[in-house]
Enzyme design. Structure first.
Site, short mmCIF file in Angstrom:
data_model
loop_
_atom_site.label_atom_id
_atom_site.label_comp_id
_atom_site.label_asym_id
_atom_site.label_seq_id
_atom_site.Cartn_x
_atom_site.Cartn_y
_atom_site.Cartn_z
N GLU A 292 45.54 48.17 56.33
CA GLU A 292 46.81 48.92 56.38
C GLU A 292 46.62 50.40 56.02
O GLU A 292 47.51 51.05 55.51
CB GLU A 292 47.86 48.29 55.46
CG GLU A 292 48.26 46.88 55.83
CD GLU A 292 49.45 46.82 56.76
OE1 GLU A 292 49.94 47.88 57.20
OE2 GLU A 292 49.88 45.70 57.04
N GLY A 293 45.43 50.92 56.28
CA GLY A 293 45.11 52.31 55.98
C GLY A 293 44.25 52.42 54.75
O GLY A 293 44.65 52.00 53.66
N LEU B 276 45.86 45.96 66.48
CA LEU B 276 45.65 47.38 66.69
C LEU B 276 44.17 47.73 66.56
O LEU B 276 43.59 48.38 67.43
CB LEU B 276 46.47 48.19 65.68
CG LEU B 276 46.33 49.71 65.73
CD1 LEU B 276 46.81 50.26 67.09
CD2 LEU B 276 47.10 50.36 64.58
N GLN C 52 38.49 44.29 19.33
CA GLN C 52 39.14 45.48 19.85
C GLN C 52 38.72 45.78 21.29
O GLN C 52 39.54 46.24 22.10
CB GLN C 52 38.84 46.68 18.94
CG GLN C 52 39.63 47.92 19.28
CD GLN C 52 39.29 49.08 18.37
OE1 GLN C 52 38.18 49.61 18.41
NE2 GLN C 52 40.25 49.47 17.53
N ARG D 83 38.75 31.40 24.28
CA ARG D 83 37.31 31.58 24.11
C ARG D 83 37.02 32.11 22.72
O ARG D 83 37.62 33.10 22.27
CB ARG D 83 36.78 32.55 25.16
CG ARG D 83 35.30 32.88 25.03
CD ARG D 83 34.44 31.71 25.53
NE ARG D 83 33.08 32.14 25.76
CZ ARG D 83 32.08 31.98 24.88
NH1 ARG D 83 32.31 31.38 23.72
NH2 ARG D 83 30.86 32.40 25.17
N ILE E 292 35.92 40.21 31.02
CA ILE E 292 36.46 39.46 29.88
C ILE E 292 36.00 38.00 29.92
O ILE E 292 35.68 37.40 28.89
CB ILE E 292 38.01 39.55 29.87
CG1 ILE E 292 38.44 40.97 29.48
CG2 ILE E 292 38.61 38.52 28.93
CD1 ILE E 292 39.92 41.25 29.68
N HIS E 293 35.92 37.44 31.11
CA HIS E 293 35.47 36.05 31.24
C HIS E 293 33.97 35.91 31.05
O HIS E 293 33.47 34.78 30.87
CB HIS E 293 35.85 35.51 32.63
CG HIS E 293 37.27 35.08 32.75
ND1 HIS E 293 38.33 35.97 32.78
CD2 HIS E 293 37.82 33.84 32.84
CE1 HIS E 293 39.47 35.29 32.90
NE2 HIS E 293 39.20 34.01 32.93
N GLY E 294 33.22 37.02 31.12
CA GLY E 294 31.77 36.95 30.96
C GLY E 294 31.12 36.17 32.09
O GLY E 294 31.55 36.23 33.24
N GLU F 220 40.21 48.09 66.53
CA GLU F 220 39.09 47.76 67.42
C GLU F 220 37.79 48.13 66.74
O GLU F 220 37.79 48.79 65.69
CB GLU F 220 39.23 48.51 68.74
CG GLU F 220 40.49 48.15 69.52
CD GLU F 220 40.65 48.93 70.82
OE1 GLU F 220 41.68 48.75 71.48
OE2 GLU F 220 39.73 49.73 71.16
#
Length: 392
Positions: free
Chosen positions: A376-377, A125, A292, A281, A350-352, A127
Site C-alpha cells: 500500500e505504498g 495493480l 528495569q 518468566r 523480551i521473550h529471549g 507488476e
C-alpha cells in the site's frame, strides 16, 4: 477534542475481539503451518458485518464509519494478521472504488455479494517492474469485437476488451470472486492511459500463476495473475477509459488508514504477549518484569503504540468528516508500520530464545510485520507524499 468512542464503536470493538479470541486464536498456528486461508472463519466474521463495513445498507453493508472499520481491522490484526489483510483488501481496496466509480448495474452485480462475504475482492495493480511507480504498468487492454467472457451479462455491448500482461503480489488472488485489474488502454498517455476493469476468475484467458513463498503472513494467499487475451466485456470497465490511475490512487489513500490500523493491532498483540510473558518468566529469583530493562522496553512499546493509534484514528476521523486526509493517511501508515516493526522486535527480545521459536505468536508477528512498511505504498513513498503536502 473528544477522543471517546461511541457506544456503537465500543460494541463493534468488543464483539470482534471476542470472536477473534474464541474462534480464531486457537487455530492460527495450524493455519500458518499449513499455509491455509480459513474461508469458513471468514464466513463467520462476515456474519458480524466485517466484510462490508463501509458499504451503505442499500448495498448490503451496515454503513459504518471509518473509525469503526479501523477498530475492526485493529482487533483482527491483534490476533491474526493474514485475516486482517484479506478483510482490508476486500473492504477498502475493492468495495470503496466500486461504490465511488461503478455503475448501478455493477454495484448490483458485486457489492452485496462482497459485503456479505459471499465472495472476496482482489486488487491487481502491482507488476514485476511496476510497484511504487503505478503509472509504469505494462499490462494492456485493447478493444475487440467479441462479446467477451460473459456475453449474457454484457448489456448488449458490441465489444469487449482483451487484457494481456501479468500482475504480481495479488492478495486474495487464489480465493477472490472479482478482481479490479488495471491495464493501459493508451500506451502513449502514460498514467492517463490506464483503465480499470472488473474481472472474474472464470473469464477466458485469466489464469492464477505461482504462489509467492513469503516471509510472513503465510496463510494469506499472494499470487501472480496471468492475463493472456483475457476477454472482459465493456460493461465490466470500471469508470471511464483513462480513469484507472485516479481510481487506484484513491483506493490506496483510504487503504493506508487500514494498513495503519493493522500495524496498531499487531503491535498491541505483541505488547499483550510481552507483558504476559514478562510477568510469568522468572530469572535471578524474580519475574523479569521487575527488571528495569524490561520495564523500559514495555514503556517504549506502549508509548509508540498510542502515538500510532492517535495518528490512525485522526486520519479515520478526517475521512469521516469529509476532509482531505491523504497526507494524514500517509503519516499514519508511515509511523504505524515502522512502529510495529520496532515493537515486535522488542517483543521477541523480551521473550529471549523462546521468541525465536515458531511456537510463539511473537515470532510470527515479527515476520508478519516486515511487509507492512512495503505494501500500500512503501515508507519512502509515504515520506514523498507528506513532503509534497508540506512544500506545495
Amino acid at each position: 477534542m473528544d477522543f471517546a468512542l461511541t457506544d456503537q464503536q465500543k460494541l463493534i470493538r468488543d464483539t470482534v475481539r471476542q470472536f477473534m479470541e474464541a474462534e480464531v486464536r486457537p487455530l492460527v498456528k495450524e493455519l500458518e503451518r499449513e499455509e491455509k486461508f480459513p474461508l469458513d472463519l471468514l464466513k463467520k466474521i462476515a456474519d458480524l458485518g466485517c466484510c462490508g463495513m463501509l458499504m451503505p445498507e442499500e448495498w448490503g453493508g451496515p454503513g459504518l464509519d471509518t473509525v469503526s472499520y479501523v477498530l475492526m481491522i485493529e482487533e483482527v490484526a491483534r490476533v491474526y494478521t493474514a485475516m486482517s489483510t484479506a478483510l482490508g483488501v476486500t473492504n477498502s481496496a475493492v468495495q470503496v472504488p466500486l461504490l465511488q466509480f461503478a455503475t448501478d448495474t455493477q454495484k448490483q452485480k458485486y457489492l452485496k455479494r462482497l459485503a456479505s462475504g459471499e465472495i472476496l475482492g482482489s486488487f491487481c495493480l502491482t507488476e514485476a517492474a511496476a510497484g511504487s511507480d503505478a503509472a509504469g504498468i505494462q499490462a494492456t487492454a485493447t478493444r475487440c469485437a467479441s462479446q467477451g467472457c460473459h456475453p449474457e451479462r454484457s448489456e448488449g455491448s458490441a465489444f469487449c476488451y482483451r487484457l494481456n500482461g501479468a500482475k504480481t503480489w495479488v492478495t486474495n488472488g487464489s480465493i477472490a470472486g472479482v478482481f479490479i485489474v488495471f491495464a493501459k488502454t493508451d500506451q502513449r498517455a502514460a498514467g492517463k492511459g490506464i483503465t480499470a476493469f472488473l474481472v472474474e476468475p472464470t473469464c477466458k484467458g485469466f489464469k492464477i500463476g505461482r504462489h509467492e513463498d513469503k516471509m510472513g503472513q503465510r496463510s494469506s494467499p499472494s499470487v501472480e495473475i496471468l492475463l493472456n487475451d483475457c476477454e472482459v466485456p465493456a460493461a465490466n470497465r470500471l469508470g471511464e477509459e483513462g480513469q484507472g490511475l485516479k481510481i487506484a490512487l484513491s483506493a490506496l489513500d483510504g487503504g493506508r488508514i487500514g494498513i495503519a490500523a493493522q500495524a496498531v493491532g499487531m503491535a498491541q498483540g505483541a505488547l499483550d504477549e510481552s507483558i504476559k510473558y514478562a510477568k510469568q518468566r522468572r530469572a535471578f529469583g524474580k519475574p523479569i518484569s521487575d527488571f528495569q530493562a524490561i520495564q523500559w522496553m514495555i514503556a517504549d512499546m506502549q508509548t509508540e503504540l498510542e502515538a500510532a493509534r492517535g495518528l490512525t484514528y485522526y486520519a479515520a476521523w478526517l475521512k469521516d468528516s469529509g476532509q482531505q486526509m491523504g497526507a494524514a493517511a500517509s503519516k499514519a501508515k508511515l509511523y504505524a508500520s515502522e512502529m510495529a516493526n520496532r515493537v515486535v522486535y522488542k517483543a521477541v527480545q523480551i521473550h529471549g530464545s523462546v521468541g525465536y521459536s515458531r511456537e510463539t505468536d511473537v515470532e510470527r508477528m515479527y515476520r508478519d510485520a516486515r511487509v507492512i512498511t512495503i505494501y500500500e505504498g512503501t515508507s519512502e513513498v509515504q515520506r514523498m507524499i507528506i513532503a509534497r503536502d508540506l512544500l506545495k
